[in-house]
Design an enzyme around this catalytic site. Structure first.
Site, PDB file in Angstrom:
ATOM      1  N   GLY A  76      63.817  12.876  49.945  1.00  0.00           N
ATOM      2  CA  GLY A  76      63.000  13.977  50.467  1.00  0.00           C
ATOM      3  C   GLY A  76      61.682  13.926  49.726  1.00  0.00           C
ATOM      4  N   THR A  77      60.763  13.143  50.258  1.00  0.00           N
ATOM      5  CA  THR A  77      59.550  12.842  49.484  1.00  0.00           C
ATOM      6  C   THR A  77      58.613  14.035  49.353  1.00  0.00           C
ATOM      7  OG1 THR A  77      58.714  11.847  51.512  1.00  0.00           O
ATOM      8  CG2 THR A  77      59.582  10.371  49.835  1.00  0.00           C
ATOM      9  N   ASN A  78      58.733  15.022  50.236  1.00  0.00           N
ATOM     10  CA  ASN A  78      57.867  16.204  50.078  1.00  0.00           C
ATOM     11  C   ASN A  78      58.154  16.897  48.752  1.00  0.00           C
ATOM     12  OD1 ASN A  78      57.025  15.658  52.638  1.00  0.00           O
ATOM     13  ND2 ASN A  78      57.872  17.496  53.579  1.00  0.00           N
ATOM     14  N   ASP A  79      59.417  17.307  48.579  1.00  0.00           N
ATOM     15  CA  ASP A  79      59.745  18.027  47.358  1.00  0.00           C
ATOM     16  C   ASP A  79      59.743  17.097  46.149  1.00  0.00           C
ATOM     17  OD1 ASP A  79      59.849  20.247  48.811  1.00  0.00           O
ATOM     18  OD2 ASP A  79      61.969  20.695  48.533  1.00  0.00           O
ATOM     19  N   CYS A 128      63.083  10.855  54.463  1.00  0.00           N
ATOM     20  CA  CYS A 128      62.705  11.828  55.473  1.00  0.00           C
ATOM     21  C   CYS A 128      61.555  12.623  54.884  1.00  0.00           C
ATOM     22  CB  CYS A 128      63.877  12.726  55.846  1.00  0.00           C
ATOM     23  SG  CYS A 128      64.590  13.616  54.481  1.00  0.00           S
ATOM     24  N   TYR A 163      66.214   2.832  56.550  1.00  0.00           N
ATOM     25  CA  TYR A 163      65.435   3.438  57.625  1.00  0.00           C
ATOM     26  C   TYR A 163      64.413   4.413  57.067  1.00  0.00           C
ATOM     27  CZ  TYR A 163      68.231   7.640  56.948  1.00  0.00           C
ATOM     28  OH  TYR A 163      68.814   8.744  56.392  1.00  0.00           O
ATOM     29  N   GLY A 193      25.870   1.249  59.691  1.00  0.00           N
ATOM     30  CA  GLY A 193      24.853   2.285  59.510  1.00  0.00           C
ATOM     31  C   GLY A 193      24.935   3.048  58.204  1.00  0.00           C
ATOM     32  N   HIS A 199      52.573  25.922  56.758  1.00  0.00           N
ATOM     33  CA  HIS A 199      53.779  26.038  57.579  1.00  0.00           C
ATOM     34  C   HIS A 199      53.477  25.682  59.030  1.00  0.00           C
ATOM     35  CE1 HIS A 199      56.634  28.329  60.132  1.00  0.00           C
ATOM     36  NE2 HIS A 199      57.502  27.857  59.255  1.00  0.00           N
ATOM     37  N   LYS A 205      29.115  -9.746  57.564  1.00  0.00           N
ATOM     38  CA  LYS A 205      27.937 -10.204  58.290  1.00  0.00           C
ATOM     39  C   LYS A 205      27.509 -11.584  57.801  1.00  0.00           C
ATOM     40  CE  LYS A 205      24.782  -7.167  58.986  1.00  0.00           C
ATOM     41  NZ  LYS A 205      23.689  -6.421  59.632  1.00  0.00           N
ATOM     42  N   ARG A 245      19.343  -6.982  54.927  1.00  0.00           N
ATOM     43  CA  ARG A 245      20.426  -6.125  55.431  1.00  0.00           C
ATOM     44  C   ARG A 245      21.636  -6.156  54.521  1.00  0.00           C
ATOM     45  NH1 ARG A 245      19.963  -5.932  61.691  1.00  0.00           N
ATOM     46  NH2 ARG A 245      18.335  -7.476  62.047  1.00  0.00           N
ATOM     47  N   ARG A 292      67.083  19.884  60.214  1.00  0.00           N
ATOM     48  CA  ARG A 292      67.024  21.064  59.341  1.00  0.00           C
ATOM     49  C   ARG A 292      67.743  22.208  60.027  1.00  0.00           C
ATOM     50  NH1 ARG A 292      61.048  19.202  58.742  1.00  0.00           N
ATOM     51  NH2 ARG A 292      61.528  19.090  60.942  1.00  0.00           N
ATOM     52  N   MET A 341      24.734   1.782  55.022  1.00  0.00           N
ATOM     53  CA  MET A 341      23.880   1.322  53.932  1.00  0.00           C
ATOM     54  C   MET A 341      22.496   0.973  54.479  1.00  0.00           C
ATOM     55  SD  MET A 341      26.623  -0.788  51.659  1.00  0.00           S
ATOM     56  CE  MET A 341      27.190  -1.737  53.045  1.00  0.00           C
ATOM     57  N   SER A 390      68.975  10.149  51.159  1.00  0.00           N
ATOM     58  CA  SER A 390      67.734  10.266  51.916  1.00  0.00           C
ATOM     59  C   SER A 390      66.705  10.849  50.961  1.00  0.00           C
ATOM     60  CB  SER A 390      67.935  11.169  53.125  1.00  0.00           C
ATOM     61  OG  SER A 390      66.707  11.317  53.799  1.00  0.00           O
ATOM     62  N   ARG A 429      31.089  -9.644  65.041  1.00  0.00           N
ATOM     63  CA  ARG A 429      32.191  -9.138  64.223  1.00  0.00           C
ATOM     64  C   ARG A 429      33.298  -8.665  65.163  1.00  0.00           C
ATOM     65  NH1 ARG A 429      28.729  -3.932  62.097  1.00  0.00           N
ATOM     66  NH2 ARG A 429      28.344  -3.049  64.138  1.00  0.00           N
ATOM     67  N   ARG A 468      71.102  18.345  57.501  1.00  0.00           N
ATOM     68  CA  ARG A 468      70.939  18.925  56.163  1.00  0.00           C
ATOM     69  C   ARG A 468      71.478  20.343  56.161  1.00  0.00           C
ATOM     70  NH1 ARG A 468      65.017  19.766  53.737  1.00  0.00           N
ATOM     71  NH2 ARG A 468      64.993  21.439  55.270  1.00  0.00           N
ATOM     72  N   GLU A 519      65.565  14.558  45.963  1.00  0.00           N
ATOM     73  CA  GLU A 519      64.273  15.246  45.985  1.00  0.00           C
ATOM     74  C   GLU A 519      63.972  15.920  44.658  1.00  0.00           C
ATOM     75  OE1 GLU A 519      64.422  18.317  49.042  1.00  0.00           O
ATOM     76  OE2 GLU A 519      66.585  18.448  48.823  1.00  0.00           O
TER      77      GLU A 519
END
Lengths: 947, 947
Positions: free
Chosen positions: B840-843, B905, B925, B127, B504, B47, B118, B610, B129, B838, B386, B696, B819
């Site tokens: 496997g970022t989850n595990d 993945c 990728y 809104g 799941h 602002k 302000r 999968r 602050m 690849s 803005r 996989r 993984e």
């Protein structure tokens, strides 16, 4: 060709690349003609190198030649036929030379040359691979031998032995089939003993053997000596990879060898008459290390195999030995002299010669030797010498004696004792003769070494009660859980029906140095009936049993035990280890008693004091459970209150009033626990006498403290005077899918800061009470520096409060356990907040490898046996993987804080290989269970000496 | 001092170190006098910077000054009092200058200067602050103002507003208390509307307010203007860390700011009479991006807050807009003109000026603007401009329009669309008006976006049956399990009572791009009665419900939906993204349908197929279960046979005969599965039309394929015609303590090589059948290169067999999923055997952080809100920890194989921040669920443009 088919699998790590340069595969040995020497052990195998060496020393060694271990590798690389094409010329040349040296001719002529064909790898693998004796016999040479020796029985017996050995080892004919033929002859003649067989009977046996082999294998038993030799060489090479040999190498941790060598040696005959003999001897007693007399056995008119076979009773070498032997068996001197005279008495001249060789060899190799000899017609021949296998007691005794005798220096002595062997010396053991006579019920896993004998109890409460009455009890459980700690602590031994080498029972028992046999699948334990049954045997509460935690054997009744001695040569070796080691050794201990024992074993402090075990004893578990019952409620309400904005004043008030009751219970429970924890730490600090003590804050998930079974829950409900449904609800809410990765470690301290505060207060007040205490507070399961920073702030605030209240200045540091992979890869951040790191290699292994210790049994054994991992990664640190993770962490951490104190705690801290690895990485100390402290001290010394 | 107490917590990342150099804390702005400009956004806030900038552009901005964000940081660092000491002189100087610029005097004199105070941070937080208007009023200035304006009602109303705002914001008096006083006056006078209050009534209100404040706070309402200002500045700084603002920053991912600036600006009054007004406007339609007319609202004789408050109906700015507005509400033109005339009609001159400013500002900022303005006695003042917030549809429309208008270039247009916003455009959505009217039952978690309306079913079987009949069904489950896949696949939406954002149901639904609302705790689902109840409402099977997966709302009955449009501006932006991005984008898909959809969304192949989902459909689950029932038996017997030595021939024979029956069943089951799997792959490869497909191999632990509940087990026993007890025994034997770290991934392929072989054969035969197929076979959960090597050997052997049998040459590569942390730290070894990695970022996240995704809810929310982690590490990759692990792996792997193909993945592949991180590390990728493919494409383009 009439030979057993051989699998052409390439042994692991044995790929040998072809060399442009022509390789020598055959090395001759014999008086003045040895081409090899003791330094060529890798190439010639232990036996081949030592035979060459002995011949070089001028000892009477029958001449022969060694086909190298490289040839064995080639055998697996290029196949049997190509190998023989490769070595044929060299073998034939060596045979020629051998004929010349012996004045005999191979496979023909009036003075036929017979040879033995024996295996011999760089590491000793006694009895694991194949041997063929008397090779070169055939109808012609038999005739010549008879003509020459005028001893047809000896010759036919030798031929029979040869066909049997060759038939089994080379041709793959079952032993049993030979026995059937022999039995047939004996039955026909009405004999009971082999020795009753006359020359013509043996000739008959030979005919039957040859016919049977032909029928079985479809081809004649080979009569050509060269063919016999070629096939035997193949068989010995092939035996390198027989399952027995593979298993032996696995068990004895023999790795990285090319294969076995083959030794072809002129036969000498200990079975050629009563002026012949064969024997084995040790230069010192291999079981005690004592040097009282020449320790060994021999048999008149026998071949080597007869000494081992146990058909005839071997006799002692020295008179002194012979007399002791007779005395132990209540044999009179007259009978001894008549039936079991010593070699010293029977062949005094040969004895003298042998005794001189003994002294010479021991001085030459500067170690206790294991000898094999044969006497042929009064002439002594040495067939083998090697460093003798020995017990731990013998190892320390011999090492220290050899220093005194100035044969070796202190550093060599330290290197001579295998650290892992020391375990034998640290626990009570059964009196051998008593164990031999005991009735064995079953065998489980040798989960924690030592011997124990006690009365059966089935639960921790009874164990504690009976122990108070002065009884020795053995706690028998299907499996143990943390609730059993009290009972395990008072029991003399622990027996479980389920669970492996790293089950709760096993880990805790090893920590306590308590004998434990786990996973006795054959036992059926009934808590209801209070019985153990195994087959038809049923034991009930109060019955006596005995456990051998070093072998897994379980015996009925009492078996006499004896205590370990930590003085004498053991103390000498340990003092030398301390002199040469540079890395510290601490212990993992949770009680003053364990601490005192570890200090006795040389621990320089505590590397891991697990505080959770302290919550299980007596009434305190009730207080702790009372806290758990409301902990989550307190947490949720607090979060809800924190989330209230200014506008939610009413809601906030409502929540605050709802919080009042559980918060009161929560604080009350912690208040009850504080003095108890303080008392625990006072005990520990007193036992440590100023040594440092790394205290790990509460670690396991809370559900571990609640009973998981209906009966336990009902009992808890009764004691606590709450609804069973309420307890079930809390148990349910605490359930986790993967508890290993769940709400535990510092995550608890973050959720329940008052627990951390209570523990720290107890530590600080105890430190204030015991002058010179050096607590090091360890925050567990940190994965993120911010967790450590948050807990550290709380810890330091509490320390300051106690310092102010008690008007003292405490020596306290704050560090963390590195056991989450994320902590390892962000160790540079974490090091900034930490005074020390302790690698928790148990959990680090679980998370790095993705192995749940509780479940990995399904595939891990397979992984080790297939060579995916060299060892079980929960026993020996997985250096390639987890080790690299540790190295990465070390580099990050020491990069920002070069003097950061680093240690390891967990099961691996007592493993010699892991100790060596930690030393290499620059660790300040390792910490292990009390009973492994001496092992770690020695391993650390060896690591320092090796580098 | 009479002020609300302020917590003196230091905001995260806001520590400002004192500078030796004197810092300037106050910047003046106003015509020709602005000290700041648009580049100083970080220091002056959005602002403040824009006010200075607008003044610089010659726009009519009331003068004022900005106190910097650095002052805010100082406020938290050194405290309120010290801050004011630090800035007092600068503030007073700025006030003097302001008095001069306005010709008014602050807090006194005949022409008193009133100011607004302000907040304004670098990022817009509308809104969140505090704001104080009309500051400077006191009894003296009120009198002077009345004298000057001759409008006592306006002045008393302004004073009332000031006391109310200041009292609440600065003094912390509850709103409610002010309302009570106002109500009392209205009641006494019999008024119903605020507008009925006359000047003297408002004077009465002011007296009551002042008395009430004094009673409540114990001190007088401050009359000194300087004191008012000082306290207000403190309050605005303090409001930076009010819970609402903290929450807003958390939700909107606003990080790394110093704090808010404070803007003190001369007041202009839109409420000073009927020639005054106030309004807000957007330069283009923020919800569609259209540019039809000047979009905005205003109110005559009002202050800013009145426009938002909703008490009066705001009017449109343009005639065109006003007519459309009236038409939508069926208001006649006559009524509109009389009651709701546009600004264009009411103040045509001011409108023209405003419209010119609109064009100027948009050209100046090259983006759609959100404006605030006030008209005081016919004079226009700009109070704010803005970049306007906008929907995804508007964002793509505006960005493409601005290219056409030559205001921005293509690259800028690509950067203008927030990738994560695209989600809004890809799923069917409810017709807004229809949703507004629908009856909401409850709100769960917005687990997978989109809208769905369908009939309730309670199990997968019914879902499949009804779907075949052409019904649209919504699958309602307490929670879903892999067995429900078939039903989830045919349902239009999924509703669960339990489970979080990563349950799941949520994960699978997102993968399918299917609308899902999870964790509706208020719903009680009874499978027995086939009902959902929520309070008194009971719905039964077949009843219609509607789900909004983007908000979590659940509605009764049918709600009209509309399909997404992937053409027009959206297509333009996506084409530009593809033009500028360098990293590939693939999709995670397991069915031909998902694959086709992903290709439509621009996926360049499959990064994760999968195969286990394929085992659940129809009869094949029975075959697969038949295999599982004997798998362990087969494994054990084989191990026992392998352990037999030559001597154990009888035992071996016995074991082999025991193996025959289970082995037959095992092989038969695999034989049944082969053609089914082959058909799956043929469908996938056809849908891919020559694009690569990473398949996989079987990953989850076998127990996931067996029913865990008694009913399911009984049913299975019946179908398979085996004993229930047998099934229970197998389920029991497969149970694991920590399944995440259990017998799964390639560990299964190692234990059961025939399963790998069957899968590979199916892949190869499918590839042979579909020309141009490019399968990439991925071995899961590798932790050790030897696992990969063993599986690879088997895979290549099978490939060769199929090639030979089918007489084709296949294009197949073999790689692995990284993984397990061990795989990351030994990536140099693994890379040697792998054609691709690849991540496997989850595990990898679960094992690196030691978080079980199923359990971490207990503490992870707390960890994120405490700032231990910036984001939920399962949503946005934890770059510091898991990211570093990936970096370590990349360095090791590319060190030995510089061109190794690397992708990611798992859930993170569709997160823009993770995409940017992967681009930085040199990934080839990213792969994500079909519906996130456009997001990843755009994020990848932005990453490339940023670097």
């Amino acid at each position: 060709m009439c030979a057993k088919s051989v699998k052409k699998t390439v042994p692991a790590k044995a790929k040998v690349t072809s060399k442009a340069k022509r390789t020598k595969y055959v090395y001759f040995f014999g008086a003045d003609q040895s081409e090899g020497d003791v330094s060529m052990r890798t190439l010639l195998g232990g036996k081949g190198a030592n035979l060459a060496d002995m011949a070089g020393l001028g000892l009477p060694v029958p001449p022969g030649f060694t086909i190298t271990t490289e040839a064995c590798a080639k055998y697996y690389e290029i196949g049997e036929k190509a190998l023989h094409d490769l070595i044929r010329a060299e073998v034939q040349a060596a045979l020629k030379r051998l004929e010349k040296a012996t004045g005999k001719t191979f496979g023909k002529g009036p003075n036929p040359l017979l040879v033995s064909v024996r295996s011999g790898a760089a590491a000793s693998m006694p009895g694991m691979m194949d041997t063929v004796l008397n090779l070169g016999l055939n109808p012609d040479t038999v005739e010549a031998m008879i003509a020459r020796t005028n001893n047809p029985r000896f010759v036919w017996d030798s031929y029979r032995r040869f066909i049997q050995m060759f038939g089994n080892v080379v041709l793959g004919v079952d032993h049993h089939q030979f026995e059937l033929e022999l039995e047939a002859v004996k039955r026909a003649k009405g004999y009971t003993l082999d020795s009753e067989l006359m020359a013509e009977d043996l000739q008959d046996v030979v005919s039957r053997y040859r016919r049977m082999v032909k029928e079985t294998k479809g081809c004649d038993f080979p009569t050509d000596a060269m063919e016999q030799l070629t096939l035997s060489i193949s068989a010995v090479f092939g035996s390198w990879n027989n399952p027995r040999a593979i298993k032996y190498r696995e068990l004895n941790d023999i790795r990285g060898l090319l294969g076995t060598a083959v030794n072809v040696q002129a036969m000498v005959f200990g079975n050629s008459g009563d002026n012949s003999a064969t024997g084995v001897a040790f230069t010192r007693d291999p079981s005690t290390g004592e040097h009282k007399y020449f320790y060994g056995e021999y048999l008149i008119n026998a071949q080597g195999e007869d000494v081992v076979a146990g058909i005839r009773t071997p006799q002692q070498i020295t008179i002194k030995g012979s007399r002791e032997w007779a005395k132990a068996r209540s044999i009179t001197e007259a009978v001894r002299k008549a039936q079991y005279p010593s070699l010293e008495e029977v062949m005094p001249k040969v004895f003298k010669q042998l005794d001189a060789i003994r002294v010479k060899l021991e001085r030459h190799y500067r170690d206790m030797q294991d000898l094999e000899f044969t006497i042929e017609d009064g002439t002594l021949y040495m067939l083998q010498t090697r460093n003798g296998k020995r017990t731990a007691a013998a190892a320390v005794k011999i090492a220290t004696d050899l220093i005194k005798e100035k044969l070796i220096d202190e550093k060599t002595a330290v290197m001579r004792v295998e650290p892992s062997q020391l375990d034998q010396l640290l626990h009570p053991v059964f009196v051998k003769s008593a164990e031999a006579k005991a009735k064995r019920i079953t065998v489980g896993l040798p989960a924690s070494p030592g011997a124990a004998t006690g009365q059966i109890v089935f639960n921790a409460a009874t164990a504690e009660l009976w122990a108070k009455e002065g009884k020795e009890v053995i706690l028998c459980r299907i499996e143990t859980s943390p609730e059993d700690i009290g009972g395990m602590n008072v029991a003399v031994g622990i027996l479980t029906a389920r669970g492996g080498m790293t089950s709760h029972a096993a880990v805790v028992a090893r920590g306590m140095g308590k004998c434990c046999v786990s996973g006795c699948g054959e036992l059926h334990i009934s808590y209801d009936r209070k019985t153990i049954s195994c087959g038809k045997l049923v034991l009930k509460e109060g019955d006596w049993i005995s456990l051998n935690g070093s072998t897994g054997a379980v015996y009925e009744g009492q078996v006499e035990t004896q205590a370990p001695k930590l003085t004498g040569p053991f103390a000498t070796i340990m003092a030398l280890a301390d002199k040469y080691r540079k890395m510290g050794v601490r212990t993992n201990a949770d009680t003053p008693r364990d601490t005192a024992r570890a200090v006795e074993f040389g621990a320089e402090g505590i590397g891991l004091c697990r505080t959770e075990h302290m919550f299980f004893e007596g009434d305190r578990v009730t207080s702790f459970r009372r806290m758990i019952l409301v902990a989550e409620t307190v947490k949720h309400l607090r979060q809800a209150i924190a989330a209230c904005t200014d506008a939610d004043a009413d809601e906030r008030a409502r929540l605050e009033s709802e919080l009042a009751a559980p918060l009161k219970q929560y604080n009350q429970a912690l208040k009850e626990l504080l003095p108890l924890q303080r008392k625990d730490f006072i005990g520990m600090f007193k036992a440590l006498k100023g040594r440092p003590c790394t205290v790990r804050l509460l670690d396991p998930p809370l559900h571990e403290f609640l009973p998981q079974d209906a009966a336990g829950q009902a009992e808890m409900a009764k004691i606590m005077e709450v609804d069973l449904a309420y307890i079930q609800e809390v148990v349910e809410s605490l359930h986790e899918t993967n508890p290993m990765l769940g709400h535990r470690g510092c995550r608890l301290g973050i959720s329940y800061p008052e627990v951390t505060e209570m523990q720290v207060r107890a530590i600080c007040e105890a430190a204030a009470a015991v002058k010179g205490s050096r607590p090091e507070i360890m925050v567990p399961l940190v994965g993120n520096v911010k967790e450590l920073a948050a807990q550290k702030e709380l810890i330091l605030k509490t320390v300051a409060e106690v310092e102010k209240a008690k008007k003292v200045k405490l020596q306290i540091t704050v560090g963390t356990m590195i056991e989450v992979p994320r902590a390892a890869v962000t160790a540079d951040q974490i090091a900034v907040e930490a005074d020390f790191f302790s690698f928790g290699t148990n959990d680090l292994t679980q998370m790095t490898c993705g192995f749940s210790r509780d479940d990995a049994g399904k595939f891990l054994g397979d992984y080790v046996s297939r060579g995916f991992y060299d060892y079980d990664p929960f026993q020996v640190l997985d250096m390639e993987g987890v080790g690299r993770m540790i190295e990465i962490a070390m580099n990050y951490a020491r990069g920002v804080k070069p003097k950061l104190k680093v240690g390891v705690c967990g099961e691996h801290g007592g493993d010699p290989k892991t100790v060596a690895f930690c030393y290499k990485l620059g660790f300040d100390y390792v910490s292990c269970s009390p009973y492994r402290v001496p092992i770690a001290r020695l391993a650390a010394a060896q690591a320092a000496l090796r580098s």
